[in-house]
Design an enzyme around this catalytic site. Structure first.
Site, PDB file in Angstrom:
ATOM      1  N   ASP A  31       0.842  -1.196   0.000  1.00 16.95           N
ATOM      2  CA  ASP A  31       0.000   0.000   0.000  1.00 16.95           C
ATOM      3  C   ASP A  31       0.870   1.236   0.000  1.00 16.95           C
ATOM      4  O   ASP A  31       2.002   1.220   0.509  1.00 16.95           O
ATOM      5  CB  ASP A  31      -0.886   0.036   1.246  1.00 16.95           C
ATOM      6  CG  ASP A  31      -0.078   0.220   2.516  1.00 16.95           C
ATOM      7  OD1 ASP A  31       0.549  -0.765   2.960  1.00 16.95           O
ATOM      8  OD2 ASP A  31      -0.009   1.354   3.042  1.00 16.95           O
ATOM      9  N   GLY A  41       5.321   0.059   5.155  1.00 18.35           N
ATOM     10  CA  GLY A  41       4.295  -0.200   4.153  1.00 18.35           C
ATOM     11  C   GLY A  41       4.945  -0.611   2.842  1.00 18.35           C
ATOM     12  O   GLY A  41       6.013  -1.222   2.850  1.00 18.35           O
ATOM     13  N   GLU A  42       4.261  -0.335   1.731  1.00 20.24           N
ATOM     14  CA  GLU A  42       4.729  -0.675   0.371  1.00 20.24           C
ATOM     15  C   GLU A  42       4.659  -2.163   0.088  1.00 20.24           C
ATOM     16  O   GLU A  42       4.817  -2.578  -1.058  1.00 20.24           O
ATOM     17  CB  GLU A  42       6.188  -0.246   0.124  1.00 20.24           C
ATOM     18  CG  GLU A  42       6.495   1.204   0.286  1.00 20.24           C
ATOM     19  CD  GLU A  42       7.949   1.515  -0.119  1.00 20.24           C
ATOM     20  OE1 GLU A  42       8.686   0.601  -0.541  1.00 20.24           O
ATOM     21  OE2 GLU A  42       8.332   2.700   0.001  1.00 20.24           O
ATOM     22  N   GLY A  43       4.472  -2.976   1.113  1.00 22.14           N
ATOM     23  CA  GLY A  43       4.574  -4.423   0.964  1.00 22.14           C
ATOM     24  C   GLY A  43       5.904  -4.958   1.465  1.00 22.14           C
ATOM     25  O   GLY A  43       6.186  -6.155   1.347  1.00 22.14           O
TER      26      GLY A  43
END
Lengths: 349, 349
Positions: free
Chosen positions: A174, A316-318
Site C-alpha cells: 500500500d 508499508g509498500e509491501g
C-alpha cells in the site's frame, strides 16, 4: 463480482490439514520442532487441498495507492504529493519494495486506485482510479458505498489477473500519505479499541500530531458510529481506496485458494473487513509481520494470526510481506522435500 | 591458530556504521521505517568497513556433529545413534536443513568433530573428529582443554575454508543428541542463570526427563564451578565438541569480517564462549532466531542480540539460521539498491 467472490470463499480442506500434520510428525525431526513453520505448512495444505502443498511461487505483489481527505487535518508530516512521487519511484524500481521484491523473486504491480493527482501513463502502472482521493473521514464518509465496492472490485480483479498469470502467492502493498489514520479507525471499528489504543506514530510523528490523530480518529468514530455487522458501510465511512482495494485483493486470493501475505497495518485493517464479509477468507491469510503500529498487533490478535516477522517495520509498500515470503515458501518445501524418519531408518535418505 | 584468530578480531568500522545510518536516513522512506533491518544493514557495513556493504552471498552453512557422554544420564528420549543417522541424512540431502538451504541458495558442509561412531567416508563429509564423543560432564570434564582447543580450531579451519571458497556469509548448524544439556550448562556458566532457568525441553521431553536434566546441569555446575574468566576451561568442562567447533567457526567468521548467522541454543552457547575469548567478535554475529529453549533467550539477551525470527523453532541443524538468511541479505540490498529522497525529488528514480 463481489458477491460471486464471496460465495467462492470456502473453508480449508480439513483432510489436507490433517495429512500435513501427520507428515510433519513423520519427518526426520522431533515432533513440532519447526514451530510456526509447521503451522504455515498445514495452512498451505488446507488452502491447496493437497499435501504436500505446492510451493507458493511465483509471487506477485500489488501496491495499491490512494490519497486521503483526512490529510488536511494534519495527521501526517508528509505532503500529500509524496503519494504520487512514490508511485513514480515504484515504477522506476527505486523503492524499498522494488529492491526487496527483486531479491525475493516477486513481481510488483502498481495500482492507482485513488491517487489525488493525474498520473501520466507509464509501463507497469495500472490505472484503476475510482476517485481522486477520499473525503475527510472526520467530517463525512470517506467515500460512498458504491465507490467502496468499486475499489474492492479493483482488488479482486488484480488478484485474479496475477493468479491468471501464474502467481501462486500474493502479497499486499500500500502507498498513501496519511493512510494509517483510516487504518486505525477501521481497526477500532472492528476490535472496539479506543482511539488512543489504535493510533500510532505512522511514519514518525511528534506528540502534537499524535494527539491530533487520536482526536481525528475519535471524531470519525463518533460521527459514523460504525457497525461491524455492515462491513461495507464501515469501509466506506472510514477506509481509504487502497484499503478497499486490499479487501478485494485478499478476498480474490482466498477465492482462488492462493495464500496472501499481509503487509502491515493497511492490510491488517483490510483483513478485518474481508473477514467480516467472508469469515473463511482468513484461511488464506499469512501475517507477514507485525508492524510497529499498535493497531497492527490488535488487528492480528483479532484475526488470530501470528506474524512471521516482528522487526519494528513501519514502512508499508509491501516491504514486510516480501521479507516474510521465503519463510512461507520454506513451509511448503519442508513438506515436499524432507525425508521421513522411516526413510532415514531404512538408510534410504 | 586460535591465538592468531583472536588477535585478528577487531571492532566494527565506526565510520562505515555512521555512513550506513546516514544513508538509511537519506533513502526514500521515513527515518527508521525499516526497524531491525536498518540495524542489520549498519552492522554489515561496520563489519565490511564499507557502505553500502556487499550483499552477503553466497552463504555457507556448517553442521558440526558430536556426541555427548551425558547422554547416559537419560537427558534425551532419543538414542545416541540418531546423531550418526542424521549425519547420513544431511549427506543424502534429505534433512530439513538441506531442503531449506537449497531453497535459500546456501551450501551445506557436514563436519564430524566428535560423533561416537565410525562414519564411513562419504562425499561432503569432513572427518575432523577430535574424539568419539565427550565424557559425562556431570561426572568429569567433558573433554580436556587440549581437545577443546583442537575442536575450536576445526571450526576456525572450516570457516576459513568456506571464506576461501567465496562465501560471504556463514551460518551455524549443529547435530548431537543430548546437546542442549551442555548448551544449557554453558549458558548458565556465562549468565549466572540457574539450572531451572536454563534447562528446556530440548527435542520434546517429559516432566521426569526435564527434572533429570535440571539435576544433571546442577551437578555439573557444582562439580566444575565454571569460571567465566577462563572460557576455554568452561568449554572443556561443560561443552560439546560441536559447541567448541562452533566457537571457532564464529571466531573465524569474525576474524574474516564475514557475518555469521547463529542458529539456536548451540550457537548461543558457543557465542558466549567466543565473546569471552574475543569481545569484538559479537560485531559479526546475527541471531537468526530465538529458539523455544529458555537458555536461547537468555544467551541472546546477554549477547545483546535481537533475533531475526521468533517462530518457536527447536530443531537445530542450522534451520533457523538459514530461514533468517534472506532478511540478512535484504539488509544489504536496501543500502545498495534503494533510491534516495533527493533522487526521487529530482525525478531521477
Amino acid at each position: 463480482m463481489l458477491d460471486r467472490t464471496l460465495r467462492a470463499v470456502r473453508p480449508p480442506d480439513a483432510g489436507a490439514v490433517a495429512r500435513a500434520r501427520a507428515r510433519h510428525d513423520a519427518l526426520a525431526k522431533p515432533r513440532g520442532a519447526l514451530g510456526v513453520v509447521e503451522d504455515l505448512g498445514a495452512q498451505l495444505a488446507g488452502l491447496a487441498g493437497t499435501c504436500p502443498p505446492p510451493v507458493p511461487e511465483p509471487a506477485g505483489l500489488a501496491v495499491f495507492a490512494g490519497d486521503h481527505g483526512v490529510h488536511r487535518q494534519g495527521v501526517s508530516p508528509w505532503p500529500q504529493e509524496i503519494t504520487a512521487a512514490m508511485v513514480s519511484t515504484f515504477l522506476s524500481g527505486g523503492a524499498v519494495v522494488n529492491a526487496l521484491a527483486r531479491q525475493a523473486g516477486a513481481r510488483v504491480r502498481v495500482v492507482d486506485v485513488g491517487v489525488a493527482a493525474d498520473l501520466p501513463p507509464a509501463p507497469g502502472l495500472l490505472d484503476r482510479k475510482v476517485r481522486a482521493g477520499t473525503d475527510d473521514l472526520s467530517e463525512r464518509p470517506a467515500m460512498s458505498r458504491t465507490e467502496a465496492v468499486a475499489a474492492v472490485e479493483v482488488g479482486i480483479d488484480v488478484a485474479a489477473d496475477l493468479v491468471a498469470q501464474g502467481c501462486r502467492c500474493l502479497l499486499t502493498g500500500d502507498m498513501g500519505i496519511a493512510n494509517t489514520t483510516p487504518a486505525a479507525a477501521l481497526v477500532a471499528a472492528f476490535t472496539g479499541g479506543t482511539p488512543e489504543l489504535v493510533t500510532g506514530r505512522g511514519t514518525g510523528i511528534d506528540d502534537a500530531t499524535w494527539a491530533t490523530k487520536v482526536a481525528v480518529v475519535g471524531r470519525a468514530l463518533d460521527l459514523h458510529r460504525p457497525d461491524p455487522a455492515d462491513p461495507l458501510g464501515v469501509l466506506a465511512a472510514l477506509g481509504g481506496l487502497e484499503h478497499a482495494a486490499t479487501v478485494g485483493f485478499l478476498l480474490g486470493a482466498a477465492a482462488a485458494r492462493v495464500p496472501v501475505v499481509l503487509d502491515g497495518i493497511a492490510a491488517g485493517a483490510a483483513a478485518l473487513v474481508a473477514r467480516a464479509l467472508a469469515p473463511d477468507a482468513v484461511g488464506a491469510f499469512v501475517a507477514g509481520h507485525v508492524s510497529a503500529e499498535p493497531a497492527a498487533r490488535l488487528a492480528l490478535a483479532e484475526l488470530g494470526l501470528r506474524p512471521v516477522l516482528d522487526l519494528d517495520l513501519r514502512l508499508g509498500e509491501g516491504s514486510g510481506a516480501v521479507l516474510a515470503l521465503p519463510v512461507v515458501r520454506a513451509a511448503a518445501v519442508v513438506l515436499s522435500e524432507v525425508a521421513t524418519l522411516d526413510e532415514v531408518a531404512a538408510g534410504g535418505a
